[in-house]
Scaffold this active site. Structure first.
Site, PDB file in Angstrom:
ATOM      1  N   ASN A  10       0.866  -1.180   0.000  1.00 13.40           N
ATOM      2  CA  ASN A  10       0.000   0.000   0.000  1.00 13.40           C
ATOM      3  C   ASN A  10       0.899   1.226   0.000  1.00 13.40           C
ATOM      4  O   ASN A  10       1.464   1.586   1.027  1.00 13.40           O
ATOM      5  CB  ASN A  10      -0.910  -0.024   1.238  1.00 13.40           C
ATOM      6  CG  ASN A  10      -1.751   1.238   1.343  1.00 13.40           C
ATOM      7  OD1 ASN A  10      -1.772   2.054   0.409  1.00 13.40           O
ATOM      8  ND2 ASN A  10      -2.446   1.398   2.449  1.00 13.40           N
ATOM      9  N   LYS A  12       0.043   4.249  -0.385  1.00 18.20           N
ATOM     10  CA  LYS A  12      -0.613   5.457   0.148  1.00 18.20           C
ATOM     11  C   LYS A  12      -0.374   6.636  -0.805  1.00 18.20           C
ATOM     12  O   LYS A  12      -0.346   6.426  -2.016  1.00 18.20           O
ATOM     13  CB  LYS A  12      -0.132   5.715   1.580  1.00 18.20           C
ATOM     14  CG  LYS A  12      -0.303   4.457   2.446  1.00 18.20           C
ATOM     15  CD  LYS A  12      -0.098   4.660   3.913  1.00 18.20           C
ATOM     16  CE  LYS A  12      -0.298   3.321   4.634  1.00 18.20           C
ATOM     17  NZ  LYS A  12      -0.202   3.439   6.085  1.00 18.20           N
ATOM     18  N   HIS A  96      -9.662   1.149   4.613  1.00 14.05           N
ATOM     19  CA  HIS A  96      -8.400   1.336   5.327  1.00 14.05           C
ATOM     20  C   HIS A  96      -8.621   2.322   6.480  1.00 14.05           C
ATOM     21  O   HIS A  96      -9.416   3.246   6.365  1.00 14.05           O
ATOM     22  CB  HIS A  96      -7.337   1.868   4.363  1.00 14.05           C
ATOM     23  CG  HIS A  96      -5.971   1.874   4.964  1.00 14.05           C
ATOM     24  ND1 HIS A  96      -5.549   2.863   5.833  1.00 14.05           N
ATOM     25  CD2 HIS A  96      -4.944   0.993   4.865  1.00 14.05           C
ATOM     26  CE1 HIS A  96      -4.307   2.585   6.221  1.00 14.05           C
ATOM     27  NE2 HIS A  96      -3.921   1.460   5.649  1.00 14.05           N
ATOM     28  N   GLU A  98      -7.034   4.761   7.467  1.00 17.44           N
ATOM     29  CA  GLU A  98      -6.846   6.181   7.115  1.00 17.44           C
ATOM     30  C   GLU A  98      -8.076   6.719   6.386  1.00 17.44           C
ATOM     31  O   GLU A  98      -8.425   7.892   6.521  1.00 17.44           O
ATOM     32  CB  GLU A  98      -5.567   6.340   6.281  1.00 17.44           C
ATOM     33  CG  GLU A  98      -4.326   6.160   7.154  1.00 17.44           C
ATOM     34  CD  GLU A  98      -3.118   5.585   6.459  1.00 17.44           C
ATOM     35  OE1 GLU A  98      -3.075   5.552   5.213  1.00 17.44           O
ATOM     36  OE2 GLU A  98      -2.200   5.131   7.182  1.00 17.44           O
ATOM     37  N   GLU A 168      -5.448  -4.702  10.574  1.00 15.28           N
ATOM     38  CA  GLU A 168      -4.449  -3.660  10.767  1.00 15.28           C
ATOM     39  C   GLU A 168      -4.759  -2.915  12.061  1.00 15.28           C
ATOM     40  O   GLU A 168      -5.579  -1.977  12.060  1.00 15.28           O
ATOM     41  CB  GLU A 168      -4.467  -2.670   9.591  1.00 15.28           C
ATOM     42  CG  GLU A 168      -4.126  -3.303   8.255  1.00 15.28           C
ATOM     43  CD  GLU A 168      -3.515  -2.303   7.281  1.00 15.28           C
ATOM     44  OE1 GLU A 168      -2.427  -2.588   6.796  1.00 15.28           O
ATOM     45  OE2 GLU A 168      -4.123  -1.253   7.033  1.00 15.28           O
ATOM     46  N   GLY A 174       2.266   2.707  10.736  1.00 14.22           N
ATOM     47  CA  GLY A 174       3.191   3.825  10.574  1.00 14.22           C
ATOM     48  C   GLY A 174       3.877   4.239  11.865  1.00 14.22           C
ATOM     49  O   GLY A 174       4.479   5.311  11.926  1.00 14.22           O
ATOM     50  N   SER A 214       3.316  -1.786  10.393  1.00 13.87           N
ATOM     51  CA  SER A 214       4.768  -1.814  10.617  1.00 13.87           C
ATOM     52  C   SER A 214       5.402  -3.163  10.299  1.00 13.87           C
ATOM     53  O   SER A 214       6.301  -3.624  11.003  1.00 13.87           O
ATOM     54  CB  SER A 214       5.102  -1.385  12.058  1.00 13.87           C
ATOM     55  OG  SER A 214       4.681  -0.055  12.268  1.00 13.87           O
TER      56      SER A 214
HETATM   57  P1  13P Z   1       2.909   0.673   7.715  1.00  8.60           P
HETATM   58  O1  13P Z   1       3.464  -0.605   7.170  1.00  8.60           O
HETATM   59  O2  13P Z   1       3.644   1.900   7.221  1.00  8.60           O
HETATM   60  O3  13P Z   1       2.758   0.625   9.200  1.00  8.60           O
HETATM   61  O4  13P Z   1       1.430   0.836   7.103  1.00  8.60           O
HETATM   62  C1  13P Z   1       0.554  -0.213   7.225  1.00  8.60           C
HETATM   63  C2  13P Z   1      -0.636   0.057   6.400  1.00  8.60           C
HETATM   64  O5  13P Z   1      -1.408   0.940   6.674  1.00  8.60           O
HETATM   65  C3  13P Z   1      -0.847  -0.763   5.197  1.00  8.60           C
HETATM   66  O6  13P Z   1      -2.112  -0.575   4.674  1.00  8.60           O
END
Ligand code: 13P
Length: 250
Positions: A10, A12, A96, A98, A168, A174, A214
């Site tokens: 992903n 983003k 997701h 976010e 997640e 993150g 992560s």
């Molecule tokens: P990170 O791997 O940067 O923690 O992000 C995870 C994520 O949101 C994948 O969709």
């Protein structure tokens, strides 16, 4: 039942088309011939067609990070299932954290999007996960089950096969703070048991449940060795070809 693992990147809101092209050019040789796992890249919408063309004929698929539930219409800034398919994408992320946090997506929206993806033959990766305060209050299972019930409302047994779930935990995204393999495995067991309640044991046994939050080259293997963890959804560590390839080859 053996489930083929799915390792997804992903990206983003990172990478221009030129940067996405450079990633694919470097990444494909690193994973050439790798058939043990499915590999999917989720670039931003503006890089989608570049990435689809760049991976053509390879063992890598491409999806969109977000998709609207309507067939078409006055929805400024959104992309439809038909648009996604026309460009050659095969997967979509749905819900997701976010999107939930910054764009107001709730379980009802997730459900609408899931229904649309299934109708159009797009493989949906439905993201669920608890916040830190929910985990600390001992509400992880309640939150995950409610999100699952909301997402899967009205989904029939016959339609459910393509569904992929991504667990997640929001506090691990993150932050560099990963769930331990035991914590992740426990959550995945809860999720699989709830899917069994909703859609029956055969669907629950076949559905792939990915872990995200992560994931890095040095922790991928301990997470992915867990019985109920069927892949990874990777953010930050998927932005560099060598690091994502190392995760794919955990
Ligand atoms: P990170 O791997 O940067 O923690 O992000 C995870 C994520 O949101 C994948 O969709």
């Amino acid at each position: 039942m053996s489930r083929k693992a799915l390792i997804a990147a992903n990206w983003k809101m990172y990478k221009t088309p030129a940067e996405a092209q450079a990633f694919v050019d470097a990444f494909l040789p690193l994973v050439a011939g790798h058939t043990r796992d499915e590999i999917v890249l989720f670039p931003s919408a503006t890089s989608l067609s570049t990435v689809v063309e760049a991976v053509a004929g390879s063992n890598v698929a491409v999806g969109l990070q977000n998709m609207h539930w309507a067939e078409e219409g006055a929805y400024t800034g959104e992309s439809s299932a038909a648009m996604l398919k026309a460009v050659g994408a095969t997967h979509t992320l749905i819900g997701h954290s976010e999107r939930r946090q910054y764009f107001g997506e709730n379980d009802e929206v997730v459900n609408l999007k899931l229904q649309t993806a299934l109708k159009h033959g797009i493989i949906p990766i439905v993201c669920i996960g608890e916040h830190l305060d929910e985990r600390e209050a001992g509400k992880t299972a309640v939150v995950l089950c409610a999100q699952l019930r909301g997402a899967l409302t009205g989904v029939t047994l016959e339609a459910a096969a393509p569904i992929v779930i991504a667990y997640e935990p929001v506090w691990a995204i993150g932050t560099g703070r990963t769930a331990t393999p035991e914590m992740a495995a426990e959550a995945h067991q809860i999720i699989r048991a709830e899917i069994s309640q909703i859609l029956g044991p055969a669907v629950a046994d076949a559905v792939r449940i990915l872990y995200g939050g992560s994931v890095k080259p040095d922790n991928a293997s301990s997470l992915l060795q867990q019985h109920d963890i069927d892949g990874a959804l990777v953010g930050g560590a998927s932005l560099k070809p060598d690091s994502f390839a190392a995760i794919v080859k955990y």
